[in-house]
Design a protein around this motif. Structure first.
Motif, short mmCIF file in Angstrom:
data_model
loop_
_atom_site.label_atom_id
_atom_site.label_comp_id
_atom_site.label_asym_id
_atom_site.label_seq_id
_atom_site.Cartn_x
_atom_site.Cartn_y
_atom_site.Cartn_z
N GLY A 258 0.65 -1.18 0.28
CA GLY A 258 -0.09 0.13 -0.01
C GLY A 258 0.63 1.00 -0.20
N ALA A 259 2.03 1.22 0.49
CA ALA A 259 2.98 2.76 -0.25
C ALA A 259 3.25 2.58 -1.43
N ALA A 260 2.88 3.78 -1.58
CA ALA A 260 3.14 4.72 -3.53
C ALA A 260 4.17 5.50 -3.11
N LEU A 261 4.45 5.50 -4.16
CA LEU A 261 6.15 6.31 -4.54
C LEU A 261 5.39 7.79 -4.47
N ASP A 262 4.78 8.33 -3.89
CA ASP A 262 4.60 9.60 -3.52
C ASP A 262 5.54 9.88 -2.39
N VAL A 263 5.64 9.06 -1.68
CA VAL A 263 5.92 8.59 0.15
C VAL A 263 7.50 8.94 -0.36
N LEU A 264 8.28 9.03 -1.27
CA LEU A 264 9.60 9.08 -1.34
C LEU A 264 9.77 10.01 -2.25
N SER A 265 10.57 11.46 -2.34
CA SER A 265 10.93 12.40 -2.46
C SER A 265 11.76 11.88 -3.59
N LYS A 266 12.21 13.19 -4.51
CA LYS A 266 11.89 13.14 -5.34
C LYS A 266 13.78 12.43 -5.93
N ARG A 267 14.16 13.21 -4.96
CA ARG A 267 15.89 12.44 -5.07
C ARG A 267 16.08 11.29 -4.37
N GLU A 268 15.10 10.08 -3.54
CA GLU A 268 15.06 9.51 -3.36
C GLU A 268 14.58 8.55 -4.73
N TYR A 269 13.44 8.72 -4.88
CA TYR A 269 12.65 7.40 -6.23
C TYR A 269 14.12 7.94 -7.41
N LYS A 270 14.79 8.58 -7.19
CA LYS A 270 16.33 8.65 -8.48
C LYS A 270 17.24 7.33 -8.09
N SER A 271 17.47 8.10 -7.13
CA SER A 271 18.61 6.84 -6.03
C SER A 271 17.75 5.51 -6.35
#
Length: 486
Positions: A258-271
């Protein structure tokens, strides 16, 4: 929003100082301010902003001038702002009309300046600045010659020399090692798991196990050894790959829960994307026992950087951008910049055509090293009446005339000038280590280096002419400036 300046800064003699006195006309910053065509490229810079939306942006002269000051002084972003704050000449250079004790802008805005002033705009300013000065210096001799003779001279033969070469501009990263890279990737996956778990605390009973303490211990067992064997290093890489694989599986399960990618920051998603690709590359190299792979990532923070194999003593491989540079009449121009390795010989035809567009004629000679002397490039130069340096193809003759030997030595001496430019750019300026982190800001920083190098050359030329007029009887000074004496 961008507002065009109603009037450009006043002359230096009208610059308002808090104390008595005026700015000197002979100061280097005043002279350099007059060399740069600020007004011609202001409209190009204004395209980065909306006409009616947003707060008014800082002027183009302030943005470009600050980047030039930073490169010229070799300072950091913060120190550049402090230098401008303390020096009235620097404040005049960036377009102010009066001295102020306040900082003109925050140091973080220099990053925005490098984003808005792209590499193409800097190259255009560089070429226009040099061409404008050359036209002014050559205007008087051209007026004395008859117009018909000038046209016949241009049409009858090629003119000038073109020197070409390529180099690499290393980025500010540590030397990449597979084990260290995987350890960094593992740490980033652990931080991403922590972020996703915080959003699902209520639903999940237990936090996924990452074994981070054990993983770090396994890494340090090999990393702290001075010369670990190949077997131990390969075993440590295998363990780190297993830890990363488990962590990526936990991340996928957390997102399915249930955790969406919106939880991650832009930098974390890129990482996360970078770590996934690093795992794929390292897993493939481990299974196939290879040491290379296409588009290999060597830095998690700067994934655009690629290894550039140069084959030179001391640094056979460099990590940064590869540059293709041309030298015309002592001024260096950046023709191509790429994060991927490329064969610089394919740029010769484009650079020769750019020389013709810049000067109106083809060069008389092209001075290059061995990699440029392909059959295709030789035929291209021969069709246009251009002499390419170096020996001809085929078996070398038994007897070589003294004239050809002298010509070969002279060609090599001329070609060495571009090596000297590379040395200046890496020792005196910042081309030896680019501190910018983003790909487009790094390209702008590299282009600014060539702009400042040419600006410094024009400044030396101005001072030489000034001293020649001031001291016309000084024989020593004339011999150092006029090549006819050498």
């Amino acid at each position: 929003m961008y507002r065009k300046a109603s009037s450009w800064p006043t002359p230096p003699e009208n610059f308002e100082l808090p104390f008595e006195g005026k700015l000197s006309q002979d100061n280097r910053w005043v002279i350099m301010a007059n060399l740069i065509p600020w007004e011609e490229f202001e409209e190009e810079y204004a395209k980065n902003f909306a006409e009616d939306i947003g707060a008014p942006a800082l002027a183009f002269r302030m943005a470009l001038g600050s980047l030039i000051i930073k490169e010229r002084l070799g300072t950091s972003d913060r120190e550049t702002v402090e230098q401008i704050k303390e020096n009235p000449y620097l404040q005049y250079f960036i377009g102010r009309n009066h001295y102020s004790n306040d900082a003109p802008f925050d140091a973080s805005l220099l990053v925005r300046f490098r984003e808005r002033i792209n590499v193409n705009l800097v190259n255009q300013i560089n070429q226009r600045m040099v061409k404008k000065i050359q036209e002014e210096t050559e205007e008087e001799p051209k007026k004395k010659a008859p117009k018909l003779e000038r046209e016949e001279a241009i049409e009858s033969r090629n003119q000038g020399q073109l020197i070409l070469d390529a180099t690499c501009s290393p980025a500010d990263i540590s030397y990449p090692q597979d084990l260290e890279l995987l350890n960094q990737a593992r740490v980033k996956t652990e931080k991403i798991i922590d972020t996703l778990y915080e959003a699902l605390k209520v639903k999940l009973k237990k936090k996924p196990k990452t074994y981070r303490n054990l993983a770090r211990k396994n890494y340090l067992e090999v990393a702290k050894k001075r010369r670990p064997s190949r077997k131990k290093r390969r075993k440590a890489i295998k363990k780190q790959l297993q830890y990363i694989k488990r962590n990526l599986g936990h991340i996928e399960q957390l997102m399915q829960t249930g955790a969406a990618l919106d939880v991650l920051s832009k930098r974390e998603y890129k990482s996360l994307l970078v770590v996934t690709e690093v795992y794929r590359q390292q897993q493939w190299m481990y299974e196939n026992k290879f040491q290379r792979i296409d588009d290999r990532i060597v830095s998690l923070n700067q994934p655009h950087i690629r290894p550039i194999v140069r084959g030179k003593a001391g640094t056979p491989v460099e990590f940064g951008a590869k540059l293709s540079v041309s030298l015309r009449n002592g001024y260096a121009f950046l023709d191509r910049i790429s994060w991927d390795n490329f064969n610089e010989s394919v740029d010769l035809k484009t650079q020769v055509e750019a020389f013709k567009q810049y000067t109106g004629v083809y060069p008389e000679s092209v001075h290059v090293d061995r990699i440029y002397r392909t059959r295709s490039n030789r035929a291209f130069c021969k069709d246009r009446g251009i002499r390419i340096s170096g020996p001809p193809l085929g078996r070398p003759p038994i007897h070589v005339s003294q004239e050809k030997k002298k010509q070969a030595l002279e060609d090599e001496r001329i070609r060495n000038s571009i090596e000297g430019k590379f040395g200046i750019s890496k020792r005196r300026f910042s081309l030896n280590r680019v501190m910018a982190k983003l790909p487009h800001t790094s390209q702008t920083a590299i282009a600014i280096t060539f702009l400042v190098m040419n600006l410094s050359a024009l400044l030396r030329q101005f001072f030489c002419l000034f001293f020649c007029v001031l001291l016309p009887s000084c024989q020593i000074l004339e011999t150092s400036i006029n090549p006819a004496y050498n």
